[in-house]
Design an enzyme around this catalytic site. Structure first.
Site, PDB file in Angstrom:
ATOM      1  N   HIS A  15     -32.829   8.731  -4.437  1.00  0.00           N
ATOM      2  CA  HIS A  15     -32.169   9.340  -5.596  1.00  0.00           C
ATOM      3  C   HIS A  15     -33.110  10.121  -6.512  1.00  0.00           C
ATOM      4  CE1 HIS A  15     -29.178  10.062  -8.599  1.00  0.00           C
ATOM      5  NE2 HIS A  15     -29.788   9.312  -9.505  1.00  0.00           N
ATOM      6  N   SER A  31     -29.372  13.442 -12.185  1.00  0.00           N
ATOM      7  CA  SER A  31     -28.356  12.402 -12.060  1.00  0.00           C
ATOM      8  C   SER A  31     -27.264  12.571 -13.115  1.00  0.00           C
ATOM      9  CB  SER A  31     -29.019  11.028 -12.140  1.00  0.00           C
ATOM     10  OG  SER A  31     -28.142  10.010 -11.731  1.00  0.00           O
ATOM     11  N   ASP A  66     -29.896   9.488  -0.484  1.00  0.00           N
ATOM     12  CA  ASP A  66     -29.539   9.036  -1.825  1.00  0.00           C
ATOM     13  C   ASP A  66     -28.359   8.078  -1.707  1.00  0.00           C
ATOM     14  OD1 ASP A  66     -28.712   8.705  -4.455  1.00  0.00           O
ATOM     15  OD2 ASP A  66     -29.074  10.789  -4.999  1.00  0.00           O
TER      16      ASP A  66
END
Length: 272
Positions: A243, A107, A213
């Site tokens: 995610h 991320s 996601d």
């Protein structure tokens, strides 16, 4: 698997992290770079899989995150965070001389790892990005356009199809559950622009993304990935995954892809 704590001086105070190793001698090092609002204490299962494949694993909480110093989730300059990761790499190399080094970033950690590949890729075996923030991020642009950042935490249901993941996330006191901070978003936007402007890197990279996601949509991220993807890079996506693909219901398959990619870019093991 043995776990020990470490700390070192970062750009904004003391950085605290962890080192994971196995009984057998390691043949490579992996640096784990965590995402926004979380900490490396959420990654022992990832470390175990990497250690089982011969790695010694290092990870550190970014400034303002987890157990490290700094105002919570306040990052005013991400290039300095990249520098902190480089200090961690130097620590790992000092403790494991001669071993090749790979980086795994998730991320916001994928954003940092992508920049790391551009700045320090010459010294790396490979880089793996998990649901990276790249290119443009609609959620961030919406927050920047607001007069006041809303006090809305990350929706835990966007993390994984496994509800236990969201429950653990909400109950974790080291996870930030408050609003984004504008200076952090501005700094993230600056780094996104710098990454796109710097272009492709030669270090082998693997981009992994959940197709469902909703926090960092794959289409937005992959547009940014196209700007940095080098000739030795590849990508893979997972239908239905959200995610946090390392915490998804198909995490075993995802981690197999990670260790397989890393292993394929390490020097061959000598026969005994």
């Amino acid at each position: 698997m043995d776990e020990s704590e470490l700390e070192y001086d970062g750009h904004g105070g003391v950085i605290r992290g962890r080192r994971w190793s196995g009984d057998a001698p390691a043949d490579h090092v992996v640096l784990v770079v965590h995402g926004y609002g979380e900490h490396v204490g959420r990654y022992p299962h990832v470390a175990r899989r990497l250690v089982d494949d011969g790695a010694v694993v290092y990870g550190a909480d970014h400034v303002g995150h987890g157990r490290s110093d700094g105002e919570r989730v306040l990052v005013t300059e991400f290039e300095s965070v990249v520098d902190d990761v480089h200090t961690l790499e130097q620590r790992a190399r000092d403790e494991n001389p001669g071993l090749p080094v790979a980086v795994v970033g998730h991320s916001m950690g994928g954003l940092i790892a992508a920049r790391y590949a551009q700045r320090y890729g010459d010294g790396l075996a490979c880089v793996v990005l998990s649901g990276p923030v790249l290119g443009s991020w609609g959620a961030m642009e919406g927050l920047l356009a607001a007069d006041e950042i809303p006090d809305v935490p990350i929706d835990p249901s966007t993390l994984s199809r496994d509800p236990a993941v969201g429950e653990a996330y909400v109950a974790d006191d080291l996870v930030w559950h408050g609003p984004f901070k504008r200076p952090t978003i501005v700094a993230m936007q600056r780094l996104l622009e710098a990454i796109t402007a710097s272009g492709p890197v030669d270090v082998p990279m693997l981009d992994l993304h959940g197709e469902d996601d909703r926090l960092v949509p794959m289409a937005e991220s992959r547009a940014g990935w196209a700007a940095i993807r080098g000739e030795r890079s590849s990508e893979r996506s997972y239908p239905g995954a959200r995610h946090e693909i390392f915490n998804e219901t198909n995490q075993d398959d995802v981690l197999t892809d990670v260790v397989t990619f890393i292993r394929s870019h390490l020097p061959r093991r000598e026969a005994i």
